[in-house]
Design a protein around this motif. Structure first.
Motif, PDB file in Angstrom:
ATOM      1  N   ARG A  26      -4.869  -1.016  -2.355  1.00 37.29           N
ATOM      2  CA  ARG A  26      -4.225  -1.151  -3.664  1.00 37.29           C
ATOM      3  C   ARG A  26      -3.741  -2.578  -3.875  1.00 37.29           C
ATOM      4  O   ARG A  26      -3.914  -3.166  -4.940  1.00 37.29           O
ATOM      5  CB  ARG A  26      -3.056  -0.174  -3.748  1.00 37.29           C
ATOM      6  CG  ARG A  26      -2.761   0.275  -5.146  1.00 37.29           C
ATOM      7  CD  ARG A  26      -1.837   1.447  -5.263  1.00 37.29           C
ATOM      8  NE  ARG A  26      -0.916   1.635  -4.163  1.00 37.29           N
ATOM      9  CZ  ARG A  26      -0.925   2.679  -3.353  1.00 37.29           C
ATOM     10  NH1 ARG A  26      -1.800   3.640  -3.516  1.00 37.29           N
ATOM     11  NH2 ARG A  26      -0.062   2.798  -2.378  1.00 37.29           N
ATOM     12  N   SER A  27      -3.175  -3.152  -2.830  1.00 38.66           N
ATOM     13  CA  SER A  27      -2.624  -4.500  -3.046  1.00 38.66           C
ATOM     14  C   SER A  27      -3.746  -5.527  -3.211  1.00 38.66           C
ATOM     15  O   SER A  27      -3.622  -6.462  -3.988  1.00 38.66           O
ATOM     16  CB  SER A  27      -1.619  -4.867  -1.950  1.00 38.66           C
ATOM     17  OG  SER A  27      -2.274  -5.470  -0.885  1.00 38.66           O
ATOM     18  N   TYR A  28      -4.857  -5.345  -2.508  1.00 41.18           N
ATOM     19  CA  TYR A  28      -5.986  -6.270  -2.719  1.00 41.18           C
ATOM     20  C   TYR A  28      -6.499  -6.154  -4.154  1.00 41.18           C
ATOM     21  O   TYR A  28      -6.786  -7.145  -4.821  1.00 41.18           O
ATOM     22  CB  TYR A  28      -7.133  -5.962  -1.758  1.00 41.18           C
ATOM     23  CG  TYR A  28      -6.852  -6.328  -0.313  1.00 41.18           C
ATOM     24  CD1 TYR A  28      -6.169  -7.496   0.016  1.00 41.18           C
ATOM     25  CD2 TYR A  28      -7.282  -5.513   0.724  1.00 41.18           C
ATOM     26  CE1 TYR A  28      -5.918  -7.820   1.331  1.00 41.18           C
ATOM     27  CE2 TYR A  28      -7.033  -5.831   2.052  1.00 41.18           C
ATOM     28  CZ  TYR A  28      -6.337  -6.995   2.347  1.00 41.18           C
ATOM     29  OH  TYR A  28      -6.098  -7.311   3.644  1.00 41.18           O
ATOM     30  N   ILE A  29      -6.631  -4.907  -4.605  1.00 44.27           N
ATOM     31  CA  ILE A  29      -7.149  -4.691  -5.969  1.00 44.27           C
ATOM     32  C   ILE A  29      -6.198  -5.321  -6.981  1.00 44.27           C
ATOM     33  O   ILE A  29      -6.620  -6.058  -7.884  1.00 44.27           O
ATOM     34  CB  ILE A  29      -7.312  -3.179  -6.265  1.00 44.27           C
ATOM     35  CG1 ILE A  29      -8.392  -2.575  -5.370  1.00 44.27           C
ATOM     36  CG2 ILE A  29      -7.660  -2.949  -7.735  1.00 44.27           C
ATOM     37  CD1 ILE A  29      -8.490  -1.054  -5.442  1.00 44.27           C
ATOM     38  N   LYS A  45     -14.888   6.382   3.314  1.00 40.61           N
ATOM     39  CA  LYS A  45     -14.796   5.154   2.507  1.00 40.61           C
ATOM     40  C   LYS A  45     -14.760   5.479   1.014  1.00 40.61           C
ATOM     41  O   LYS A  45     -13.888   5.019   0.282  1.00 40.61           O
ATOM     42  CB  LYS A  45     -16.001   4.227   2.809  1.00 40.61           C
ATOM     43  CG  LYS A  45     -16.101   3.810   4.261  1.00 40.61           C
ATOM     44  CD  LYS A  45     -17.353   3.024   4.551  1.00 40.61           C
ATOM     45  CE  LYS A  45     -18.621   3.814   4.399  1.00 40.61           C
ATOM     46  NZ  LYS A  45     -18.776   4.964   5.309  1.00 40.61           N
ATOM     47  N   THR A  46     -15.737   6.300   0.596  1.00 39.59           N
ATOM     48  CA  THR A  46     -15.819   6.593  -0.836  1.00 39.59           C
ATOM     49  C   THR A  46     -14.582   7.371  -1.298  1.00 39.59           C
ATOM     50  O   THR A  46     -14.028   7.102  -2.368  1.00 39.59           O
ATOM     51  CB  THR A  46     -17.117   7.362  -1.148  1.00 39.59           C
ATOM     52  OG1 THR A  46     -18.211   6.638  -0.575  1.00 39.59           O
ATOM     53  CG2 THR A  46     -17.340   7.480  -2.640  1.00 39.59           C
ATOM     54  N   SER A  47     -14.140   8.322  -0.477  1.00 32.47           N
ATOM     55  CA  SER A  47     -12.945   9.098  -0.847  1.00 32.47           C
ATOM     56  C   SER A  47     -11.730   8.179  -0.970  1.00 32.47           C
ATOM     57  O   SER A  47     -10.916   8.336  -1.888  1.00 32.47           O
ATOM     58  CB  SER A  47     -12.661  10.177   0.199  1.00 32.47           C
ATOM     59  OG  SER A  47     -13.763  11.034   0.335  1.00 32.47           O
ATOM     60  N   LEU A  48     -11.620   7.229  -0.056  1.00 28.83           N
ATOM     61  CA  LEU A  48     -10.490   6.295  -0.098  1.00 28.83           C
ATOM     62  C   LEU A  48     -10.508   5.472  -1.388  1.00 28.83           C
ATOM     63  O   LEU A  48      -9.477   5.236  -2.024  1.00 28.83           O
ATOM     64  CB  LEU A  48     -10.532   5.356   1.122  1.00 28.83           C
ATOM     65  CG  LEU A  48      -9.484   4.264   1.139  1.00 28.83           C
ATOM     66  CD1 LEU A  48      -8.096   4.840   1.446  1.00 28.83           C
ATOM     67  CD2 LEU A  48      -9.823   3.176   2.160  1.00 28.83           C
ATOM     68  N   GLY A  55      -4.767   6.096  -8.295  1.00 24.64           N
ATOM     69  CA  GLY A  55      -3.358   5.699  -8.305  1.00 24.64           C
ATOM     70  C   GLY A  55      -3.114   4.444  -9.134  1.00 24.64           C
ATOM     71  O   GLY A  55      -2.008   3.918  -9.164  1.00 24.64           O
ATOM     72  N   LEU A  56      -4.161   3.922  -9.747  1.00 24.58           N
ATOM     73  CA  LEU A  56      -4.030   2.708 -10.575  1.00 24.58           C
ATOM     74  C   LEU A  56      -4.538   3.022 -11.980  1.00 24.58           C
ATOM     75  O   LEU A  56      -5.634   2.610 -12.371  1.00 24.58           O
ATOM     76  CB  LEU A  56      -4.863   1.572  -9.963  1.00 24.58           C
ATOM     77  CG  LEU A  56      -4.427   1.085  -8.580  1.00 24.58           C
ATOM     78  CD1 LEU A  56      -5.520   0.257  -7.915  1.00 24.58           C
ATOM     79  CD2 LEU A  56      -3.155   0.251  -8.696  1.00 24.58           C
TER      80      LEU A  56
END
Ligand SMILES: Nc1ncnc2c1ncn2[C@@H]1O[C@H](COP(=O)(O)OP(=O)(O)OP(=O)(O)O)[C@@H](O)[C@H]1O
Ligand SMILES: [Mg+2]
Length: 370
Positions: A26-29, A45-48, A55-56
């Motif tokens: 989230r913080s990278y995005i 990976k895809t689920s994450l 959440g954004l």
């Protein structure tokens, strides 16, 4: 109903939270940083990605899966399809249609729902230059509402004959899309390394790496226990440990084995190690055709090599112990067999170890006592 889900993206209560990873991603995005998301098959990976993006809410997800693409046209079509399916939600397909007229798209209406769909003429062969126009389209889309762009199974771009050119075009655009966070996700690490860590690659060091590994046993174990208890089943810690060992802590495989343990039991049962053989046999019977098809493609030496790997493991297949056990006298022949087994996607190599892509194929070979 069986509460264990595998083989597809998991959401909501099927997703065991990974607060650390979610926070990092989230913080990278949020800071517009491009991310290389790496991990073995079925690690989540895809689920994450879906979980984090949900959440954004201010961002729209443009999700481009490029698994098994073979040509530049495939790549372009996947990008177009991703944009169209994103815009279908807002009824803006006509706008996308207009911006792609040079690619001669056809627009059809679903006779039942009336939802417009768009397809590109399959007979037109597209060149890497077309990717440029599609990347410009992504930039335009971002002006309407902020995007997060995901290229999943990104390593498959190396399937293209014009891979270097396609990567160069992509990179030349991505680097000017400063306002758009990109995630490049992939499961074949050596190929992802070739793209991101090779000085001659256009993508060299262009993204920060986030590794999606296994879920912590304690946390995942509690999550799984909760699912069993909803079906009025209890389970022993030793069973859980065995499940993690056999599935090598890969979340998708752990869930598959738990699902089989569920199917092999009834409400009120206590599940312990005695349940394991029945659960595994369920998996074997469901996957048997695939195992046999894999074996049918092997030469005698490749077969002996795979049986050796199942028993001895893949840390040192050039050792004399391994050659003795398999009866393959020359290490060079072992090497050749291993290369072929990787090509057939039966095994993969990571950190100098050869591992089975499907851990149940491994345990089946042992079970069959080949
Ligand atoms: N956070 C999680 N909680 C519970 N199960 C998970 C989680 N992440 C992944 N899984 C399990 O792994 C399976 C595969 O998940 P997903 O498709 O997200 O993985 P992936 O790494 O993208 O796989 P692939 O490399 O095949 O694309 C899911 O169906 C589920 O069984
Ligand atoms: Mg995936």
């Amino acid at each position: 109903m069986n509460p264990f889900k595998y083989g597809r993206v998991v959401f909501d209560e099927d997703f065991c939270p990974r607060p650390g990873l979610e926070k990092h991603l989230r913080s990278y995005i949020s800071s517009g940083q491009n991310v290389l998301l790496e991990g073995e098959r079925r690690t989540g990976k895809t689920s994450l990605i879906y979980r984090t993006v949900r959440g954004l809410p201010k961002l729209r997800l443009l999700y481009v899966d490029i698994l098994e693409i073979k040509t530049v046209s495939d790549l372009c079509r996947r990008i177009v399809n991703a944009v169209v399916s994103m815009e279908q939600k807002s009824g803006m397909v006509e706008r996308v249609f207009k911006s792609l007229v040079h690619l001669k798209p056809t627009m059809t209406l679903d006779p039942l729902t009336g939802v417009p769909a768009l397809s590109l003429d399959a007979s037109i062969k597209l060149k890497p230059g077309y990717i440029e126009g599609l990347m410009d389209l992504i930039e335009e889309e971002n002006k309407r509402k902020n995007l997060i762009v995901v290229f999943d199974e990104f390593q498959d771009i190396l399937n293209l004959k014009e891979a270097a050119e396609a990567l160069a075009v992509l990179r030349s655009k991505v680097q000017f899309h400063a306002a758009i966070p990109y995630i490049f996700s992939g499961s074949v690490r050596n190929q992802m390394d070739e793209i991101f860590n090779h000085p001659e690659s256009a993508f060299f060091k262009s993204a920060v790496t986030l590794n999606v590994g296994e879920l912590e046993r304690d946390i995942f174990g509690n999550f799984l226990r909760g699912k069993f208890s909803k079906g009025k089943r209890t389970l022993s810690q030793s069973l859980l440990d065995k499940v993690f060992d056999i599935a090598r802590d890969i979340p998708g495989d752990v869930q598959q084995l738990c699902g089989a343990a569920w199917d092999a039991t009834s409400p009120g049962d206590h599940i312990d190690e005695k349940t394991l053989p029945a659960a595994l046999e369920l998996i074997y019977s469901r996957e048997l055709k695939g195992y046999e098809a894999s074996l049918n493609r092997l030469t005698g030496q490749q077969f002996r090599c795979i049986v050796g790997l199942s028993r001895i493991g893949g840390r040192s297949p050039m050792s004399s112990e391994f050659t003795k056990a398999t009866g393959i006298s020359q290490p060079a022949s072992v090497k050749k067999a291993l290369t072929r087994l990787i090509k057939l996607r039966i095994i993969y190599r990571y950190k100098r170890e050869y591992k089975f892509i499907n851990p149940f194929f491994r345990s089946w070979l042992i079970y069959k006592n080949y």
